[in-house]
Write a protein that holds these residues in place. Structure first.
Motif, PDB file in Angstrom:
ATOM      1  N   TRP A  99      -5.044   9.994  -1.329  1.00 47.35           N
ATOM      2  CA  TRP A  99      -4.793   9.119  -0.187  1.00 47.35           C
ATOM      3  C   TRP A  99      -6.010   9.237   0.727  1.00 47.35           C
ATOM      4  O   TRP A  99      -6.150  10.176   1.499  1.00 47.35           O
ATOM      5  N   GLY A 102      -8.206   6.194   6.110  1.00 45.49           N
ATOM      6  CA  GLY A 102      -8.150   4.774   6.420  1.00 45.49           C
ATOM      7  C   GLY A 102      -7.298   3.964   5.474  1.00 45.49           C
ATOM      8  O   GLY A 102      -7.042   2.778   5.727  1.00 45.49           O
ATOM      9  N   GLU A 103      -6.838   4.558   4.384  1.00 48.59           N
ATOM     10  CA  GLU A 103      -6.004   3.829   3.432  1.00 48.59           C
ATOM     11  C   GLU A 103      -4.542   3.843   3.893  1.00 48.59           C
ATOM     12  O   GLU A 103      -4.068   4.843   4.435  1.00 48.59           O
ATOM     13  N   THR A 104      -3.861   2.758   3.653  1.00 50.10           N
ATOM     14  CA  THR A 104      -2.449   2.661   4.021  1.00 50.10           C
ATOM     15  C   THR A 104      -1.540   2.518   2.812  1.00 50.10           C
ATOM     16  O   THR A 104      -0.324   2.662   2.936  1.00 50.10           O
ATOM     17  N   GLU A 105      -2.125   2.237   1.647  1.00 55.22           N
ATOM     18  CA  GLU A 105      -1.335   2.104   0.436  1.00 55.22           C
ATOM     19  C   GLU A 105      -2.199   2.466  -0.769  1.00 55.22           C
ATOM     20  O   GLU A 105      -3.434   2.433  -0.693  1.00 55.22           O
ATOM     21  N   ARG A 156      -4.386  14.564   1.501  1.00 54.22           N
ATOM     22  CA  ARG A 156      -3.186  13.761   1.328  1.00 54.22           C
ATOM     23  C   ARG A 156      -3.232  13.038  -0.020  1.00 54.22           C
ATOM     24  O   ARG A 156      -4.305  12.647  -0.491  1.00 54.22           O
ATOM     25  N   PHE A 158      -0.917  10.145  -2.595  1.00 56.36           N
ATOM     26  CA  PHE A 158       0.208   9.283  -2.904  1.00 56.36           C
ATOM     27  C   PHE A 158       0.849   9.791  -4.183  1.00 56.36           C
ATOM     28  O   PHE A 158       0.147  10.204  -5.118  1.00 56.36           O
ATOM     29  N   GLY A 176       4.187   9.920   0.220  1.00 56.10           N
ATOM     30  CA  GLY A 176       2.974  10.663   0.531  1.00 56.10           C
ATOM     31  C   GLY A 176       3.259  12.143   0.668  1.00 56.10           C
ATOM     32  O   GLY A 176       4.327  12.544   1.130  1.00 56.10           O
ATOM     33  N   ARG A 178       1.261  16.090   1.719  1.00 51.85           N
ATOM     34  CA  ARG A 178       0.134  16.703   2.411  1.00 51.85           C
ATOM     35  C   ARG A 178      -0.089  18.108   1.876  1.00 51.85           C
ATOM     36  O   ARG A 178       0.859  18.876   1.704  1.00 51.85           O
TER      37      ARG A 178
END
Length: 201
Positions: A99, A102-105, A156, A158, A176, A178
Motif C-alpha cells: 500500500w 498516496g494510494e487509496t486502492e 502498509r 492491501f 488494509g 499495518r
C-alpha cells in the motif's frame, strides 16, 4: 529524492513478497479424515456468503503475524459446501500487495498470492452453514517475521482472500494491514566477559 527512496523501498518489499512464492501444489502429510476429493463438484450458490477479514490488522515487525478470515452465511437459508478441506488453512488463497504512499486502492496487477503448501492427503468433508453461522480460516503472513521497520514508521499492505474451492468462489473485500516497528532485541551481558573485563582493569 523521497520519491526515489519510496520506489526503491517498494521494490525491495515486492522482492520480499515475491520470494514467498505462490500457492503451490506441493503437499504436506497430515492425519486424514473425511473423503478424498471427487472428480467434480456441483456449483454452490454463494450469494448469501460473505468472506471478510476479522481480528488483528496491525502487527509488529519481526514477530509472527496471522490473518483470520470468516466465511459467514448472511442469508435465510442454509448453504451446503460439499468440499471443505479437512485442513482449514487450505480453504482460502491469500493475496497481498504494498500500500504505497498516496494510494487509496490496490492495483489489480500487483496482487501476489502468498505461498502455501497444501496438506496431503487433501481430504474434504461437507460443511453446512446455517443462517447467521460462520467458519473461520487463519493464514500466517510469513514475511512479517523477517521484516525490520524503523521506530516511528510503518509499512502498509492491501490484503484479500478468496475460497480455494471448485464448487464455491467467494472473494473478500480488500482490507488494509499495518506493520509497525517491533521491540528491539534485548541486549544481554555475558558474565564471563564482564569478569574478564574487570580483570583487565
Amino acid at each position: 529524492m523521497k520519491k526515489r527512496f519510496f520506489t526503491l523501498s517498494a521494490t525491495l518489499c515486492l522482492v520480499v513478497l515475491s520470494l514467498t512464492g505462490c500457492v503451490t501444489e506441493e503437499k504436506r502429510q497430515q492425519i486424514a479424515f473425511g473423503e478424498r476429493p471427487r472428480e467434480s463438484y456441483s456449483p454452490v450458490d454463494g450469494s448469501s456468503l460473505v468472506l471478510e477479514l476479522v481480528g488483528d490488522q496491525e502487527f509488529p515487525a519481526g514477530e509472527p503475524a496471522t490473518l483470520t478470515f470468516s466465511l459467514r452465511n448472511n442469508g435465510s437459508e442454509k448453504v451446503e459446501i460439499p468440499e471443505w478441506y479437512a485442513c482449514e488453512t487450505d480453504n482460502i488463497i491469500l493475496y497481498c500487495q504494498i500500500w504505497g504512499v498516496g494510494e487509496t486502492e490496490p492495483v489489480e496487477e500487483r496482487w501476489i498470492p502468498m505461498a502455501h503448501v497444501l496438506h496431503y492427503p487433501d481430504t474434504r468433508y461437507p460443511l453446512t452453514l446455517m443462517p447467521g453461522q460462520l467458519v473461520t480460516v487463519s493464514r500466517d503472513l510469513d514475511f512479517v517475521g523477517s521484516m525490520v521497520v524503523a521506530s516511528g514508521t510503518e509499512r502498509r499492505y492491501f490484503v484479500k482472500a478468496e475460497t480455494n474451492l471448485d464448487s464455491l468462489k467467494v472473494e473478500s473485500p480488500v482490507a488494509g494491514i499495518r506493520i509497525t516497528a517491533g521491540m528491539p532485541p534485548e541486549r544481554t551481558t555475558d558474565a564471563t566477559d564482564s569478569e574478564t573485563s574487570g580483570d583487565e582493569e
